[in-house]
Motif scaffolding. Structure first.
Motif, PDB file in Angstrom:
ATOM      1  N   ILE A   1       0.850  -1.192   0.000  1.00  0.00           N
ATOM      2  CA  ILE A   1       0.000   0.000   0.000  1.00  0.00           C
ATOM      3  C   ILE A   1       0.886   1.243   0.000  1.00  0.00           C
ATOM      4  N   ARG A   2       0.628   2.137  -0.933  1.00  0.00           N
ATOM      5  CA  ARG A   2       1.361   3.389  -1.012  1.00  0.00           C
ATOM      6  C   ARG A   2       0.372   4.540  -1.189  1.00  0.00           C
ATOM      7  N   PRO A   3       0.593   5.667  -0.511  1.00  0.00           N
ATOM      8  CA  PRO A   3      -0.299   6.818  -0.712  1.00  0.00           C
ATOM      9  C   PRO A   3      -0.148   7.359  -2.122  1.00  0.00           C
ATOM     10  N   ASP A   4      -1.221   7.902  -2.646  1.00  0.00           N
ATOM     11  CA  ASP A   4      -1.179   8.534  -3.963  1.00  0.00           C
ATOM     12  C   ASP A   4      -0.354   9.812  -3.850  1.00  0.00           C
ATOM     13  N   SER A   5       0.713   9.914  -4.629  1.00  0.00           N
ATOM     14  CA  SER A   5       1.611  11.067  -4.553  1.00  0.00           C
ATOM     15  C   SER A   5       1.443  12.028  -5.727  1.00  0.00           C
ATOM     16  N   SER A   6       0.378  11.834  -6.510  1.00  0.00           N
ATOM     17  CA  SER A   6       0.160  12.713  -7.653  1.00  0.00           C
ATOM     18  C   SER A   6      -0.255  14.102  -7.184  1.00  0.00           C
ATOM     19  N   GLY A   7      -0.154  15.060  -8.081  1.00  0.00           N
ATOM     20  CA  GLY A   7      -0.463  16.439  -7.722  1.00  0.00           C
ATOM     21  C   GLY A   7      -1.934  16.679  -7.406  1.00  0.00           C
ATOM     22  N   ILE A   8      -2.816  15.777  -7.856  1.00  0.00           N
ATOM     23  CA  ILE A   8      -4.252  15.961  -7.606  1.00  0.00           C
ATOM     24  C   ILE A   8      -4.757  15.073  -6.471  1.00  0.00           C
ATOM     25  N   ALA A   9      -3.846  14.365  -5.812  1.00  0.00           N
ATOM     26  CA  ALA A   9      -4.249  13.413  -4.773  1.00  0.00           C
ATOM     27  C   ALA A   9      -4.974  14.107  -3.620  1.00  0.00           C
ATOM     28  N   GLN A  10      -5.955  13.413  -3.085  1.00  0.00           N
ATOM     29  CA  GLN A  10      -6.720  13.879  -1.941  1.00  0.00           C
ATOM     30  C   GLN A  10      -6.578  12.882  -0.800  1.00  0.00           C
ATOM     31  N   PRO A  11      -6.999  13.257   0.409  1.00  0.00           N
ATOM     32  CA  PRO A  11      -6.889  12.317   1.532  1.00  0.00           C
ATOM     33  C   PRO A  11      -7.558  10.981   1.224  1.00  0.00           C
ATOM     34  N   HIS A  12      -6.898   9.912   1.625  1.00  0.00           N
ATOM     35  CA  HIS A  12      -7.407   8.543   1.513  1.00  0.00           C
ATOM     36  C   HIS A  12      -7.371   7.995   0.086  1.00  0.00           C
ATOM     37  N   TRP A  13      -6.588   8.654  -0.785  1.00  0.00           N
ATOM     38  CA  TRP A  13      -6.305   8.089  -2.100  1.00  0.00           C
ATOM     39  C   TRP A  13      -5.041   7.240  -1.970  1.00  0.00           C
ATOM     40  N   ILE A  14      -5.122   5.989  -2.389  1.00  0.00           N
ATOM     41  CA  ILE A  14      -3.988   5.081  -2.220  1.00  0.00           C
ATOM     42  C   ILE A  14      -3.777   4.245  -3.486  1.00  0.00           C
ATOM     43  N   ASN A  15      -2.604   3.607  -3.549  1.00  0.00           N
ATOM     44  CA  ASN A  15      -2.278   2.663  -4.614  1.00  0.00           C
ATOM     45  C   ASN A  15      -1.983   1.303  -4.000  1.00  0.00           C
ATOM     46  N   ILE A  16      -2.544   0.264  -4.598  1.00  0.00           N
ATOM     47  CA  ILE A  16      -2.191  -1.111  -4.234  1.00  0.00           C
ATOM     48  C   ILE A  16      -1.225  -1.586  -5.309  1.00  0.00           C
ATOM     49  N   ILE A  17       0.050  -1.667  -4.970  1.00  0.00           N
ATOM     50  CA  ILE A  17       1.105  -1.924  -5.949  1.00  0.00           C
ATOM     51  C   ILE A  17       1.588  -3.370  -5.837  1.00  0.00           C
ATOM     52  N   TYR A  18       1.679  -4.032  -6.988  1.00  0.00           N
ATOM     53  CA  TYR A  18       2.223  -5.395  -7.081  1.00  0.00           C
ATOM     54  C   TYR A  18       3.618  -5.297  -7.691  1.00  0.00           C
ATOM     55  N   PRO A  19       4.657  -5.239  -6.891  1.00  0.00           N
ATOM     56  CA  PRO A  19       6.014  -5.027  -7.434  1.00  0.00           C
ATOM     57  C   PRO A  19       6.445  -6.102  -8.422  1.00  0.00           C
ATOM     58  N   SER A  20       6.115  -7.352  -8.158  1.00  0.00           N
ATOM     59  CA  SER A  20       6.575  -8.443  -9.013  1.00  0.00           C
ATOM     60  C   SER A  20       5.757  -8.587 -10.287  1.00  0.00           C
ATOM     61  N   LEU A  21       4.579  -7.957 -10.337  1.00  0.00           N
ATOM     62  CA  LEU A  21       3.695  -8.098 -11.495  1.00  0.00           C
ATOM     63  C   LEU A  21       3.602  -6.834 -12.336  1.00  0.00           C
ATOM     64  N   GLY A  22       4.141  -5.729 -11.837  1.00  0.00           N
ATOM     65  CA  GLY A  22       4.042  -4.468 -12.556  1.00  0.00           C
ATOM     66  C   GLY A  22       2.637  -3.915 -12.594  1.00  0.00           C
ATOM     67  N   ALA A  23       1.807  -4.322 -11.638  1.00  0.00           N
ATOM     68  CA  ALA A  23       0.404  -3.902 -11.607  1.00  0.00           C
ATOM     69  C   ALA A  23       0.161  -2.898 -10.496  1.00  0.00           C
ATOM     70  N   ASN A  24      -0.837  -2.057 -10.712  1.00  0.00           N
ATOM     71  CA  ASN A  24      -1.193  -1.039  -9.729  1.00  0.00           C
ATOM     72  C   ASN A  24      -2.702  -0.831  -9.750  1.00  0.00           C
ATOM     73  N   VAL A  25      -3.333  -0.939  -8.587  1.00  0.00           N
ATOM     74  CA  VAL A  25      -4.748  -0.629  -8.464  1.00  0.00           C
ATOM     75  C   VAL A  25      -4.862   0.719  -7.761  1.00  0.00           C
ATOM     76  N   GLN A  26      -5.309   1.720  -8.494  1.00  0.00           N
ATOM     77  CA  GLN A  26      -5.446   3.066  -7.937  1.00  0.00           C
ATOM     78  C   GLN A  26      -6.828   3.206  -7.294  1.00  0.00           C
ATOM     79  N   LEU A  27      -6.846   3.650  -6.051  1.00  0.00           N
ATOM     80  CA  LEU A  27      -8.101   3.854  -5.327  1.00  0.00           C
ATOM     81  C   LEU A  27      -8.259   5.329  -4.979  1.00  0.00           C
ATOM     82  N   THR A  28      -9.410   5.887  -5.329  1.00  0.00           N
ATOM     83  CA  THR A  28      -9.730   7.261  -4.949  1.00  0.00           C
ATOM     84  C   THR A  28     -11.004   7.249  -4.112  1.00  0.00           C
ATOM     85  N   TYR A  29     -11.043   8.095  -3.101  1.00  0.00           N
ATOM     86  CA  TYR A  29     -12.158   8.100  -2.148  1.00  0.00           C
ATOM     87  C   TYR A  29     -12.753   9.500  -2.032  1.00  0.00           C
TER      88      TYR A  29
END
Length: 206
Positions: A71-99
């Motif tokens: 789990i990593r916080p969203d670090s983009s310039g438009i990120a808001q509280p409780h926006w996170i990324n579920i990152i799969y390092p070995s698969l190169g996949a990312n599930v972006q969650l915005t709340y």
């Protein structure tokens, strides 16, 4: 979660007969049923076992996610509280969650649903199919899920809401130039994890 919610039946409403989403056996302890994507006939790729852990970070929601993800916080310039990324390092996949907190505002809810659909529709240029379905999850809430086929940057998207306080949107991306046909087994793997996320989602009360 109340006993009534634990006993809720998860029901997919498929809009097309060839939807990948299938009915699977549910969690016996909850007395409910879960859905998982149907297997497809692609070449064998060795993937890790699908095991899960509880989200520990402090957010208005919680769920179970893969032990192979971080789990990593969203670090983009438009990120808001409780926006996170579920990152799969070995698969190169990312599930972006915005709340979004709805504050019992029907207009805000309608706008967020419209925005979610517009973001999915942006992929129509490259997608040769966009399949939509609805899931009733154990909380009693309804999630809308979208499967996109073709050489698109996001292969699976969803949003879920309790219609009064909480709105959560998710989108699956791969940080690789590999074509989606080659990624198909990995895409299916992460889709199952997203379905598990939805089936274990709980909103936190203030």
């Amino acid at each position: 979660m109340s006993q009534a919610k634990k006993n809720s039946t998860i029901k997919w409403v498929s809009l097309k007969a060839f939807m990948w989403i299938g009915l699977a056996a549910g969690v016996a302890a909850c007395g409910s049923e879960e859905y998982t994507p149907k297997p497809k006939g692609y070449n064998r790729i060795d993937l890790p076992s699908q095991t899960y852990q509880q989200l520990q970070e402090q957010h208005p929601y919680t769920f179970e996610y893969s032990t192979h993800a971080k789990i990593r916080p969203d670090s983009s310039g438009i990120a808001q509280p409780h926006w996170i990324n579920i990152i799969y390092p070995s698969l190169g996949a990312n599930v972006q969650l915005t709340y979004k907190d709805l504050n019992n505002n029907p207009t805000a809810l309608n706008n967020l649903i419209e925005d979610a659909r517009k973001l999915t529709a942006k992929h129509q240029i490259k997608a040769y199919a966009i399949e939509e379905a609805e899931i009733k999850i154990p909380t009693g809430d309804v999630a809308a899920v979208f499967e996109l086929e073709g050489e698109v940057p996001s292969q699976f998207q969803f949003y879920v809401t309790d219609s009064t306080e909480h709105f959560l949107r998710g989108a699956l991306y791969f940080r690789t130039a590999t074509q989606n046909d080659s990624l198909a087994p990995v895409i299916e793997f992460v889709k199952k994890d997203i379905v598990h996320l939805l089936n274990t989602l709980e909103w936190k009360e203030d």
